[in-house]
Design an enzyme around this catalytic site. Structure first.
Site, mmCIF file in Angstrom:
data_model
loop_
_atom_site.group_PDB
_atom_site.id
_atom_site.type_symbol
_atom_site.label_atom_id
_atom_site.label_comp_id
_atom_site.label_asym_id
_atom_site.label_seq_id
_atom_site.Cartn_x
_atom_site.Cartn_y
_atom_site.Cartn_z
ATOM 1 N N SER A 1 0.832 -1.200 0.000
ATOM 2 C CA SER A 1 0.000 0.000 0.000
ATOM 3 C C SER A 1 0.873 1.259 0.000
ATOM 4 C CB SER A 1 -0.968 -0.044 1.188
ATOM 5 O OG SER A 1 -1.987 0.900 1.056
ATOM 6 N N ASP B 1 -10.144 -5.679 -3.441
ATOM 7 C CA ASP B 1 -9.565 -4.624 -2.610
ATOM 8 C C ASP B 1 -10.540 -3.447 -2.558
ATOM 9 O OD1 ASP B 1 -7.986 -2.380 -1.670
ATOM 10 O OD2 ASP B 1 -6.198 -3.532 -2.162
ATOM 11 N N HIS C 1 -7.244 -6.094 0.731
ATOM 12 C CA HIS C 1 -6.116 -5.202 1.028
ATOM 13 C C HIS C 1 -5.476 -5.582 2.366
ATOM 14 C CE1 HIS C 1 -4.146 -1.369 -0.071
ATOM 15 N NE2 HIS C 1 -4.073 -1.109 1.223
#
Length: 281
Positions: free
Chosen positions: A150, A226, A259
Site C-alpha cells: 500500500s 480490494d 487489502h
C-alpha cells in the site's frame, strides 16, 4: 559502543527475528525496526530485502502476520522492516489515520509542522542502511532489494526507481502508484510538500517511470476485491505508464483478494522468491 538496543529476539525457522531501537539524529526521535536473519547468515553475508509497511503499520504487521520467515530462511534472505514514520512525544501528529505518525509516505516533508521530523525516504536510503551495515552481522549491502504494501508499495517503487543500483529488485502488494491522482496521496502531499508542484512528481511512481526506468522487472500483486482499488490504487494508470515507457512490469490482479495480510501471506513466498532470484542470480 553499539548504536542499537535489542528489544526482543525469537528463533524462527532456524534464524532469528530481532527487534531493535535506536536514536535517529535525522528524524529527531527514537526509532524501532525489525530484522529477520536467516540461518545462512551464520556462515557468511546474505542479501538484504527491505519491507516498507502501509498506513498505521509498524515493523510488527509484516513480521507477525505475513509468514515471511519460512521463505526467507529457505532462500537465505535477510528481511528488514523499518517503521512507517517518526513517532513519540514532540513528533507532530494528526487525528486522521492517513497523516502524521504511522503515515510518513516515504518522503521528505518541506512544510511545517512536519519538516523537522518527516524525512522517511532519507531514513530508509541513508541513515538506517548505515546503521545496519555497522551493527547487523553478515548483511550484504551490495545485494539489496525492496518491497512493500500500500503506502509502503508506493515507497518501495519510488525508491527503487530513484536508486536502481542500490535496490536491484522490487515488488509490491497493492501499491499506491499514482499518489498525486488519488485522495490518500493528495492529502499527504499537500500537507507534507505544499500545493501541487513538480515536487509531487518526485514521489509519484507513475511520473517517475516516465523519466527513468530500471532494468529490473517490477512485480506487483493487487486483489480484485480490494476496497481501495478504484478510489486509491487505480493500477491501470501505472500499468499504462510502464508499457508506454518500457519498464518491465509483472502486474497480477488476484481474484477475490482484499487489502489485508491474509492476501499478503498468500503470495509472500512468490515475492521472496522473486527477490532471491534477482539478488542471488
Amino acid at each position: 559502543m553499539t548504536q542499537i538496543t535489542t528489544v526482543s529476539s525469537w528463533k524462527s525457522f532456524g534464524g532469528n527475528l530481532s527487534v531493535y531501537d535506536h536514536e535517529s539524529s535525522l528524524l529527531g526521535c527514537a526509532m524501532r525496526f525489525a530484522v529477520y536473519t536467516p540461518p545462512q547468515a551464520a556462515d557468511g553475508p546474505v542479501p538484504v530485502l527491505w519491507y516498507l509497511s502501509g498506513l498505521t503499520c509498524s515493523w510488527a504487521n509484516v513480521m507477525e502476520k505475513s509468514g515471511l520467515q519460512r521463505a526467507a530462511a529457505e532462500h537465505g534472505i535477510m528481511v528488514i522492516a523499518p517503521d512507517t514514520s517518526p513517532r513519540g512525544e514532540g513528533v507532530p501528529d494528526d487525528e486522521a489515520y492517513d497523516l502524521g505518525q504511522g503515515a510518513g509516505f516515504y518522503l521528505t516533508a518541506t512544510q511545517e509542522p512536519w519538516a523537522k521530523h518527516f524525512k522517511m525516504d532519507q531514513y530508509i536510503t541513508d541513515e538506517l542502511p548505515k546503521l545496519v551495515a555497522a551493527e547487523i552481522k553478515n548483511a550484504d549491502m551490495g545485494k539489496q532489494g525492496i518491497f512493500g504494501h500500500s503506502m509502503g508499495g508506493h515507497g518501495a517503487i519510488t525508491l527503487h526507481l530513484k536508486h536502481p543500483e542500490t535496490y536491484k529488485t522490487c515488488s509490491a502488494f497493492s501499491p499506491i502508484t499514482s499518489p498525486a491522482r488519488v485522495p490518500w496521496g493528495q492529502k499527504a502531499f499537500k500537507a507534507y510538500l505544499g500545493p501541487v508542484s513538480v515536487a509531487w512528481e518526485q514521489y509519484d511512481s507513475t511520473e517517475l517511470v516516465k523519466e527513468r526506468q530500471s532494468r529490473a522487472r517490477i512485480m506487483v500483486d493487487t486483489g480484485t476485491a480490494d476496497t481501495f482499488l478504484k478510489k486509491e490504487l487505480k493500477p491501470e494508470i501505472f500499468i499504462d505508464a510502464c508499457m508506454a515507457n518500457g519498464q518491465a512490469l509483472d502486474y497480477r490482479m488476484r481474484e477475490g483478494y482484499g487489502h489485508d495480510y491474509y492476501f499478503i501471506a498468500t503470495f509472500m513466498d512468490e515475492h521472496i522468491a522473486h527477490h532471491a532470484a534477482g539478488l542471488k542470480g
